[in-house]
Design an enzyme around this catalytic site. Structure first.
Site, mmCIF file in Angstrom:
data_model
loop_
_atom_site.group_PDB
_atom_site.id
_atom_site.type_symbol
_atom_site.label_atom_id
_atom_site.label_comp_id
_atom_site.label_asym_id
_atom_site.label_seq_id
_atom_site.Cartn_x
_atom_site.Cartn_y
_atom_site.Cartn_z
ATOM 1 N N MET A 272 0.849 -1.196 0.000
ATOM 2 C CA MET A 272 0.000 0.000 0.000
ATOM 3 C C MET A 272 0.882 1.243 0.000
ATOM 4 O O MET A 272 1.825 1.354 0.762
ATOM 5 C CB MET A 272 -0.905 -0.043 1.243
ATOM 6 N N ASN B 208 1.007 4.284 1.022
ATOM 7 C CA ASN B 208 0.898 5.409 1.953
ATOM 8 C C ASN B 208 2.053 6.386 1.762
ATOM 9 O O ASN B 208 3.204 5.976 1.677
ATOM 10 C CB ASN B 208 0.909 4.888 3.387
ATOM 11 N N GLU C 267 4.710 0.945 -6.104
ATOM 12 C CA GLU C 267 4.284 1.725 -4.938
ATOM 13 C C GLU C 267 4.951 3.098 -4.913
ATOM 14 O O GLU C 267 4.333 4.087 -4.524
ATOM 15 C CB GLU C 267 4.584 0.953 -3.643
ATOM 16 N N HIS D 113 3.296 5.517 -7.245
ATOM 17 C CA HIS D 113 2.084 6.084 -6.638
ATOM 18 C C HIS D 113 2.378 7.345 -5.811
ATOM 19 O O HIS D 113 1.466 8.135 -5.561
ATOM 20 C CB HIS D 113 1.441 5.070 -5.690
HETATM 21 ZN ZN LIG Z 1 -1.170 0.250 -6.895
#
Ligand SMILES: [Zn+2]
Length: 709
Positions: free
Chosen positions: A114, A116, A149, A152
């Site tokens: 994830m 974050n 990740e 992102h």
């Molecule tokens: Zn993703």
């Protein structure tokens, strides 16, 4: 934000620690710096017994890998990969990493990553590797997940989509970067080939009438559960790849940078993205884009050379549909890019096919091209139907004028087009001997995939042995030379080919010697864990189990119960789900209720593993019918992770009307209570219908081919 935590724990959040102060009762107060604007889903806290492994700085950004205490040495691959990938991402986006620090932390109970902001969480099995058991595949996957990740941090975090219907832009883009950026870091990994393979995989799933479109309204929990599927990730990535090819990599990157600058620290929509790309490209890409985003399905472009006057390519489009599909026809605006050799030079050209058919004049050809590839770089999201001699000429001289990725793409297209009825099975199988000994292992594997037609349900049972003989003849010698065990000095390509080809020839080619060696090696490994190279362990145990007996089953079960390492336990559970003897497949399913295993680990391999063989494919459905209530009590049931929605997939191996109807009537009402369940059932039923149709059409073709063989 301030956290009050036990004084021996490490506390982390999106921003650096501002101060720490002791508190009574063995506690401490950890105060964090204020963060820049963040959407709530990216706020993260991690508290636990961690060690921090320093990975240096990228520009001013301190980079660390945070591991469960005592596991620092398992972070070596992550420490090697993360800083250079972060640097390459900064270069691509033209914007420095947006946050003050980057921590990558292991979440022991999680099985996903994830993004974050500033505190990315990873599954332990993705981010860490025991140096003694590290594999090529793991190192590459780690680089891919980290690049995803970290991408992102810009696309998703710095600029956040306004609503969940544009999740595809975050995920498609990050998935696209997960091959592009590691490919720049390690060119010898040939990740351009992985891009093509991923596109073909996405197209196979997207051919179903029940496939979703990339962009869909999000109105309820079912939509959320369905939205994080391969269409969002892989079709999203493939469509972005096509647009980059069409617009040109530099222009496309300019558009991405513009989009990020315009919307930094705020929300944006896919229309904003399209507008930014359009403004640098000097043309409105929105209609072309939306024809791929807002409708499901795969276009098929047929291409025919016309050389009577000035050379031209006649193009026509229709929806690519598997034999027997009930999906409705539709059209797209397709950016078609071609490569061809004419008058002694190779030329490249693009145009948009917006009509049902059109001629594309070949601007640089005075004479008829020697060969023409209708999907240049194999970057377009369309299946090609080669008319006339086009395929023959494209693959002349064993396709030596094409790149490896292009050869893999053409063979993948041929494989797909057998399933749509465009190419006869005998023509596709006729290409296997041409490419089974290609110098590029990725092409050998593409040829093996075509040969995999011979293991489908469409081959009548009494001809399977002939099919196995064909596979042994084409790939047996190579597989035997490779053997199960790695040899010193081999390159990574060879080792990866072994991983695919040896189990394929052993299992589908029914190569007895390889099977017996697998059994011997598996038994040896159960006594001494150092005897098998880690990358071959999974394939080897699965093959041994496939042909194995009750004794082997018991040994594997005991080993799985005693195994503390998550990755090894996964390999052992996979093997337990691979037994071909129905009574052993049933015994394996009983382990779902065993307290020895976490159902999140055992569920997929034990429930879906038996679908691989005709002998065991009824077992999972029968098991679910008998044990539905206790299963529903046992399984995780959350939105986005409702395991019950997977249950209809137990019919995934069926290929007859009777079993189809049983599955339908059992699940039809029940799936309404499983989040994302109705679509899962629809897709499984459609798969069965298509298998029935394919068998009717392909059965006689494959029979004719094998009888001549
Ligand atoms: Zn993703």
């Amino acid at each position: 934000m301030t956290l009050h935590v036990p004084k021996d724990d490490m506390a982390l959040s999106n921003t650096p620690v501002l101060s720490e102060a002791s508190e009574p009762n063995g506690m401490k107060a950890v105060r964090f710096k204020a963060s820049p604007p963040l959407p709530s889903y990216l706020v993260a806290l991690a508290v636990g017994r961690f060690d921090a492994v320093d990975a240096g700085h990228v520009g001013p950004t301190p980079v660390r890998v945070i591991v469960p205490r005592g596991k620092s040495r398992e972070a070596a691959d992550a420490v090697t990969a993360i800083p250079p990938l972060l640097k390459l991402l900064e270069d691509y986006f033209g914007i420095p990493y947006p946050y003050e620090k980057l921590d990558s932390v292991v979440m022991p109970i999680s099985d996903f990553a994830m993004e974050n902001a500033g505190l990315i969480t990873y599954a332990e099995s993705s981010l860490l590797a025991d140096p003694a058991r590290d594999t090529i595949v793991h190192r590459r996957e780690l680089a891919g997940i980290c690049a995803h990740e970290m991408a992102h941090q810009w696309v998703g975090d710095l600029v956040t989509t306004a609503w969940w219907n544009d999740t595809w832009l975050n995920e498609g883009f990050a998935t696209w970067m997960e091959r592009k950026i590691p490919g720049q870091w390690r060119p010898e990994w040939h990740l351009d080939v992985s891009v093509v393979k991923a596109r073909i995989g996405a197209m196979q799933r997207d051919q179903l009438a029940s496939a979703r479109s990339i962009r869909q309204p999000i109105e309820g929990n079912d939509d959320i559960a369905n939205a994080f599927d391969d269409i969002t990730y892989e079709k999203g990535a493939a469509v972005i790849e096509m647009f980059e090819r069409w617009i040109g990599p530099e222009k496309f990157r300019e558009g991405v940078q513009l989009y990020l600058k315009q919307h930094a620290w705020g929300n944006a929509t896919a229309s904003d993205f399209e507008a930014a790309i359009s403004s640098v490209a000097g043309k409105d890409i929105a209609p072309v884009f939306s024809s791929f985003l807002d409708q499901a399905g795969v276009p098929e472009v047929s291409a025919a050379l016309k050389c009577t006057a000035k050379p031209a390519l006649h193009l026509a489009q229709k929806r690519s549909l598997p034999i027997g599909s009930q999906a409705k026809p539709q059209t797209w605006e397709i950016p078609v890019c071609v490569a061809y050799e004419a008058d002694g030079a190779v030329h490249h050209q693009c145009s948009v096919l917006a009509e049902a058919q059109a001629d594309m004049e070949l601007a640089d050809a005075q004479t008829c091209p020697a060969w023409l590839l209708p999907n240049d770089r194999e970057a377009g999201y369309y299946q090609v139907a080669y008319e006339g001699d086009l395929l023959k000429n494209a693959l002349s001289d064993r396709g030596s004028h094409l790149t490896v990725a292009e050869r893999v793409g053409v063979l993948g297209d041929v494989e797909l087009s057998v399933g749509t009825g465009e190419t006869r099975a005998s023509v596709a199988l006729g290409l296997v001997p041409v490419f089974s000994k290609d110098s590029a292992p990725q092409v050998v594997q593409a040829a093996a995939n075509i040969a995999g037609l011979l293991k489908t349900e469409s081959v009548p049972g009494d001809l399977r042995e002939k099919g196995a003989r064909f596979i042994r003849q084409e790939f047996g010698e190579q597989a035997m030379a490779l053997g199960w065990l790695a040899k010193p000095g081999e390159n990574e390509d060879t080792r990866l080919l072994r991983q695919k080809l040896v189990p394929f020839v052993a299992s589908v080619g029914d190569q007895k010697e390889l099977v017996q060696t697998a059994e011997k090696l598996a038994l040896g490994w159960l006594k001494n864990r150092k005897t098998i190279t880690p990358e071959m362990l999974g394939a080897l145990l699965d093959t041994a189990a496939e042909f194995g007996d009750r004794d082997l089953f018991n040994l594997l079960r005991t080993a799985a119960i005693q195994e503390h390492d998550h990755a090894l336990r996964e390999e052992l559970l996979d093997a337990l789900g691979s037994f071909r003897k129905p009574e052993l497949a049933r015994k394996a399913l009983d382990l779902l209720f065993s307290k020895d295993f976490d159902s999140r680990e055992s569920f997929y391999p034990l429930l879906l593993g038996p679908l691989a063989y005709a002998e065991t494919r009824d077992v999972p459905f029968d098991f679910v019918k008998q044990h539905l209530d206790p299963l529903l009590k046992l399984l995780p049931r959350e939105v986005g992770e409702d395991y019950a929605a997977v249950l209809p997939q137990v019919g995934g191996g069926f290929c007859d009307a009777k079993r189809r109807d049983e599955l339908d009537s059992f699940f039809r009402d029940r799936v309404k209570d499983y989040t994302g369940g109705p679509r899962a059932l629809a897709q499984t039923l459609e798969g069965i219908d298509l298998c029935i149709s394919a068998r009717k059409t392909l059965g006689p073709e494959l029979t004719a081919f094998l009888n001549k063989y």
